[in-house]
Design a protein around this motif. Sequence first.
Motif, PDB file in Angstrom:
ATOM      1  N   SER A  94      62.508 -59.523 -61.702  1.00 12.26           N
ATOM      2  CA  SER A  94      63.954 -60.007 -61.512  1.00 12.26           C
ATOM      3  C   SER A  94      63.850 -60.953 -60.114  1.00 12.26           C
ATOM      4  CB  SER A  94      64.725 -58.650 -61.404  1.00 12.26           C
ATOM      5  OG  SER A  94      64.924 -57.823 -62.414  1.00 12.26           O
ATOM      6  N   ARG A  95      63.164 -60.326 -59.222  1.00 19.55           N
ATOM      7  CA  ARG A  95      63.324 -61.163 -57.991  1.00 19.55           C
ATOM      8  C   ARG A  95      62.603 -62.511 -58.143  1.00 19.55           C
ATOM      9  NH1 ARG A  95      62.767 -55.953 -55.163  1.00 19.55           N
ATOM     10  NH2 ARG A  95      60.635 -55.999 -55.442  1.00 19.55           N
ATOM     11  N   LYS A  96      61.577 -62.593 -58.793  1.00 19.98           N
ATOM     12  CA  LYS A  96      60.937 -63.935 -59.157  1.00 19.98           C
ATOM     13  C   LYS A  96      61.925 -64.939 -59.967  1.00 19.98           C
ATOM     14  CE  LYS A  96      56.151 -62.576 -58.978  1.00 19.98           C
ATOM     15  NZ  LYS A  96      54.982 -62.301 -59.444  1.00 19.98           N
TER      16      LYS A  96
ATOM     17  N   ILE B   6      68.755 -57.920 -54.236  1.00 21.23           N
ATOM     18  CA  ILE B   6      67.646 -57.974 -55.264  1.00 21.23           C
ATOM     19  C   ILE B   6      66.723 -56.797 -54.673  1.00 21.23           C
ATOM     20  CG2 ILE B   6      67.740 -60.301 -55.991  1.00 21.23           C
ATOM     21  CD1 ILE B   6      65.658 -61.015 -53.796  1.00 21.23           C
TER      22      ILE B   6
ATOM     23  N   THR C  68      61.870 -54.822 -61.602  1.00 14.47           N
ATOM     24  CA  THR C  68      62.589 -55.176 -60.231  1.00 14.47           C
ATOM     25  C   THR C  68      61.847 -56.591 -59.629  1.00 14.47           C
ATOM     26  OG1 THR C  68      63.201 -53.270 -59.695  1.00 14.47           O
ATOM     27  CG2 THR C  68      63.265 -54.605 -57.981  1.00 14.47           C
ATOM     28  N   VAL C  69      60.444 -56.573 -59.772  1.00 14.94           N
ATOM     29  CA  VAL C  69      59.620 -57.826 -59.316  1.00 14.94           C
ATOM     30  C   VAL C  69      59.974 -58.878 -60.158  1.00 14.94           C
ATOM     31  CG1 VAL C  69      57.352 -58.682 -58.909  1.00 14.94           C
ATOM     32  CG2 VAL C  69      57.924 -56.278 -58.224  1.00 14.94           C
TER      33      VAL C  69
ATOM     34  N   TRP D 115      60.721 -61.064 -49.002  1.00 14.06           N
ATOM     35  CA  TRP D 115      60.146 -60.270 -50.408  1.00 14.06           C
ATOM     36  C   TRP D 115      58.770 -60.900 -50.919  1.00 14.06           C
ATOM     37  CZ3 TRP D 115      65.304 -61.980 -49.842  1.00 14.06           C
ATOM     38  CH2 TRP D 115      66.343 -61.003 -49.880  1.00 14.06           C
TER      39      TRP D 115
ATOM     40  N   ILE E  10      64.958 -65.772 -56.915  1.00 12.26           N
ATOM     41  CA  ILE E  10      64.267 -66.544 -55.838  1.00 12.26           C
ATOM     42  C   ILE E  10      64.532 -68.039 -56.134  1.00 12.26           C
ATOM     43  CG2 ILE E  10      62.432 -67.320 -54.563  1.00 12.26           C
ATOM     44  CD1 ILE E  10      63.646 -64.715 -53.382  1.00 12.26           C
TER      45      ILE E  10
ATOM     46  N   ASP F 104      56.384 -60.024 -52.541  1.00 11.08           N
ATOM     47  CA  ASP F 104      56.225 -59.945 -54.206  1.00 11.08           C
ATOM     48  C   ASP F 104      56.828 -60.850 -55.180  1.00 11.08           C
ATOM     49  OD1 ASP F 104      58.735 -58.660 -54.315  1.00 11.08           O
ATOM     50  OD2 ASP F 104      57.858 -56.757 -54.855  1.00 11.08           O
ATOM     51  N   SER F 105      57.717 -61.690 -54.560  1.00 14.74           N
ATOM     52  CA  SER F 105      58.639 -62.286 -55.332  1.00 14.74           C
ATOM     53  C   SER F 105      58.421 -63.924 -55.437  1.00 14.74           C
ATOM     54  CB  SER F 105      60.200 -62.385 -54.674  1.00 14.74           C
ATOM     55  OG  SER F 105      60.227 -62.823 -53.276  1.00 14.74           O
TER      56      SER F 105
END
Length: 251
Positions: A186-188, A67, A183-184, A229, A191, A231-232
Amino acid sequence: MTPDVFLKEREVLLSLDRDELEDGLERAKTRSTSLEVDLEKLSLVFQPGPEQAVGTPQPTSRLGLDIGPPVSPVQAWSADRSTVLTIYIVGISKAQAFSDIVYSHPSLPKIIVFALPSPKIDSWAFKDALSKLLTAIRPLIDQSTNILLKAGTTEHIDLITQSREKDDSLPEPLRSLPAPVDTVGSRKTVIPIALLLLCAFRLDESIAAEAGLTKGIISNVLLSLVALWPDSNPPRAALKRVNEVLLGRDQ
């Protein structure tokens, strides 16, 4: 024409008149070749591999996340490619807009595409999807299985769906479908699934050593993910439902 192709096309071929048979045979062979090519294209798009993944929360964990790079350099994930089950997480607004939650294809037994409803828009559907994912992958996991999580898009769902219709052609070969633009975001999306799978299947030795799950253990695992990460950090609604599923169904 091979016997297996004839068996698949038998009803159509036997219904043809003699003067139509030659063209019918050619069409049958074309459909068979097209399907083989389609499945080859599909395998090119979904290429499981831990090369870009980060072992989470540590390199020896049985869970890897692809990610984006974490905030600080880490050692490469140590998973063996042959043991990897790859799950593409696709964030969707509403489950009603899709025919399934968990998508797979028989030619790619180690690939799953998971459509995850928004926890803010429909928290019940989000929680139900978590339970369905656990049910779907439980038979695929043993003590040697490693899991790779990647952010996906609705194009992954479309490609799997199209490939189920053998007369449909897949798009041109795409070795890598575009990653989600946000991207942020998507990470959220990924996770919470990482948290769910780490705890449900004890994919890290630190969790495996615990006798049972508690809110404290789940919270510590989350902190280890967010440390990589920052920001996630997932929305509160997502974490609430993950906790409910984990504490109500301790694997």
